[in-house]
Motif scaffolding. Structure first.
Motif, PDB file in Angstrom:
ATOM      1  N   GLY A 154       0.819  -1.217   0.000  1.00 53.52           N
ATOM      2  CA  GLY A 154       0.000   0.000   0.000  1.00 53.52           C
ATOM      3  C   GLY A 154       0.849   1.261   0.000  1.00 53.52           C
ATOM      4  O   GLY A 154       0.501   2.264  -0.641  1.00 53.52           O
ATOM      5  N   THR A 184      -2.850   2.107   4.009  1.00 53.07           N
ATOM      6  CA  THR A 184      -2.758   0.743   4.547  1.00 53.07           C
ATOM      7  C   THR A 184      -2.238   0.692   5.991  1.00 53.07           C
ATOM      8  O   THR A 184      -2.054  -0.392   6.542  1.00 53.07           O
ATOM      9  N   ALA A 232      -4.765  -3.340   6.446  1.00 49.28           N
ATOM     10  CA  ALA A 232      -4.043  -3.117   5.180  1.00 49.28           C
ATOM     11  C   ALA A 232      -4.739  -3.823   4.022  1.00 49.28           C
ATOM     12  O   ALA A 232      -4.914  -3.251   2.932  1.00 49.28           O
TER      13      ALA A 232
END
Length: 486
Positions: A154, A184, A232
């Motif tokens: 992320g 995330t 996440a």
């Protein structure tokens, strides 16, 4: 000839952690479904970044026949000098892309010959985004196998969005003393912990190009599990600009000594056998981790001050500019404080390279001082051994943050220590014996972290068992691969 098998072509990056995780997921896939077969295209690492262990390991792959998994070693690109290859960026920017032509030839042969299989996907490593063009040429869907965690995946997408969509100056940001919100992560991330590759113009340029490319893949497999990185994974899944994400981990190589290194000495095993359960702290800093003499002495003094039994994998830094791989000391006493080995005889052992899985699996080991490579952290969680973070290079500072601050599953020795192979910006102020001693004590005596790690260990094992979250993810992926064949 009917296509009885659906074939995947895997292209891992030329690093031992990347190749090993790739082989483990390949084994998992063929064991789950008899209709799958896999060919792994091996890019041999340049000699500067590989010790004898990885060379031996790659050699062993070709000799070990695995059911429905075969290996093709690509010809090694010889166009770059040792001097150029000492820079990891050259490996990512030139060395790996120079192997595209060899991969193309192999795939062309595979698609031409009458075979009992049909290629249904090319699975690439995050550093092999250039191979997407090879797959596109043959109209084969590409998948990404991401060997690190979902929070870091992320972060990569977020950095690219910051730069391309929000026109942020990422270099300026990474050199400022601030924090940013990454989708995330729940906790704000200090910019000083940024992945080292985004801290220089050349590194950032490589990252942006590869992340833009990775947005084209059909799906992403991540070596993590839903129970570990719930936030996440949900964040990635909610973002429609990111390909579908499948947590498939923990993908671990649990066979002792299988990385081509030596086995643990009988004497060391006997010593561990004689220690009480969960009493020994194990120090190991990965295939590239080593320290100079001044830091080694501080570690030694810190261990002595902690009063806990220890097993320390001590490696010697590379002595010349032709290699980045550490080696073993013939006589470790040359860098240790005078009399240290005599004083700690019976309560500690200093060894060279260590088969990390064998040690972490031993009932006497109760704490792990780690460089925070993602594979190492997953192994320590699997065996329920709490970690103390001492990141060294690459994205390890971010892994350390994830484990300590975000997830509360580790103790901090340092989060921002950096002895980097990617940048000139090393933050290698000496970590003192006093800090090390007190953090080792905390690691071995912090009941709360230990309890959380034990609980996560059970979840990691459930995730990959039948009916678990990663087991289900892999089932969905296999169905997709098989649909590609029809």
């Amino acid at each position: 000839m009917a296509n009885t098998f659906s074939e995947l072509v895997f292209i891992p990056a030329p690093g031992v952690g990347h190749i090993m995780s790739t082989i483990e997921i390949a084994k998992l896939l063929v064991n789950r479904d008899q209709r799958l077969m896999i060919t792994v295209l091996v890019i041999k690492p340049p000699s500067v970044s590989s010790g004898p262990a990885i060379t031996k390991y790659i050699k062993s792959l070709a000799e070990n026949t695995m059911d429905r998994i075969s290996f093709i070693e690509l010809p090694q690109d010889e166009s770059l000098s040792i001097h150029e290859l000492i820079s990891p960026l050259t490996v990512f920017n030139k060395f790996i892309p120079n192997h595209c032509k060899y991969a193309r030839n192999v795939v062309a042969d595979m698609t031409k010959q009458p075979r009992s299989s049909r290629i249904v996907g090319i699975v690439i490593d995050m550093f092999c985004a250039c191979m997407i063009d090879v797959a596109n040429e043959f109209n084969i869907p590409t998948y990404l196998f991401f060997t690190s965690n979902a929070a870091f995946l992320g972060f990569k997408f977020h950095i690219q969005a910051l730069s391309d969509d929000m026109k942020e100056d990422v270099i300026e940001l990474s050199n400022s003393d601030t924090e940013i919100l990454v989708p995330t992560l729940v906790k704000p991330l200090p910019t000083k912990l940024f992945w080292s590759l985004v801290q220089t113009p050349e590194g950032l340029d490589f990252v942006l190009k590869s992340v833009r490319k990775l947005r084209e893949v059909k799906a992403i497999m991540v070596n993590t599990f839903l129970e570990l990185e719930t936030h996440a994974i949900e964040s990635l899944s909610a973002d429609t600009n990111i390909p579908p994400v499948y947590p498939v981990g923990p993908i671990l190589n649990l066979e002792a000594g299988s990385s081509g290194g030596k086995k643990l000495d009988d004497e060391v095993i006997t010593w561990l056998d004689s220690q009480p359960p969960s009493s020994v702290v194990f120090l190991c800093f990965g295939s590239m981790g080593s320290f100079d003499e001044a830091q080694v002495k501080e570690i030694a003094n810190g261990l002595e001050q902690s009063g806990h039994p220890f097993l320390w994998s001590l490696r010697r830094p590379p002595s010349d500019k032709k290699s980045r791989a550490p080696t073993d000391y013939e006589d470790p006493s040359v860098v240790l404080p005078e009399g240290f080995l005599e004083r700690t005889r019976g309560i500690g052992k200093v060894i060279g390279w260590a088969p990390q899985v064998t040690v972490l699996a031993h009932h006497a080991v109760g704490g792990f001082v780690s460089h925070c490579g993602w594979n190492s952290l997953l192994e320590s969680l699997w065996f329920g051994v709490p970690s103390a973070t001492w990141p060294v290079y690459a994205e390890q500072q971010m892994n350390a943050f994830d484990m300590v601050v975000e997830l509360g599953l580790a103790v901090e020795i340092k989060l921002d220590y950096r002895k980097d192979v990617f940048t000139t910006k090393s933050n290698t102020a000496i970590v003192t014996a006093k800090e090390i001693g007190s953090k080792v004590k905390q690691l071995m005596e912090d009941y709360e972290v230990r309890t959380k790690v034990k609980a996560m260990s059970a979840k990691s094992r459930s995730a990959v068992a039948e009916g678990g979250s990663s087991y289900a993810s892999i089932g969905c992926l296999i169905q997709e691969f098989l649909r590609n064949a029809s």
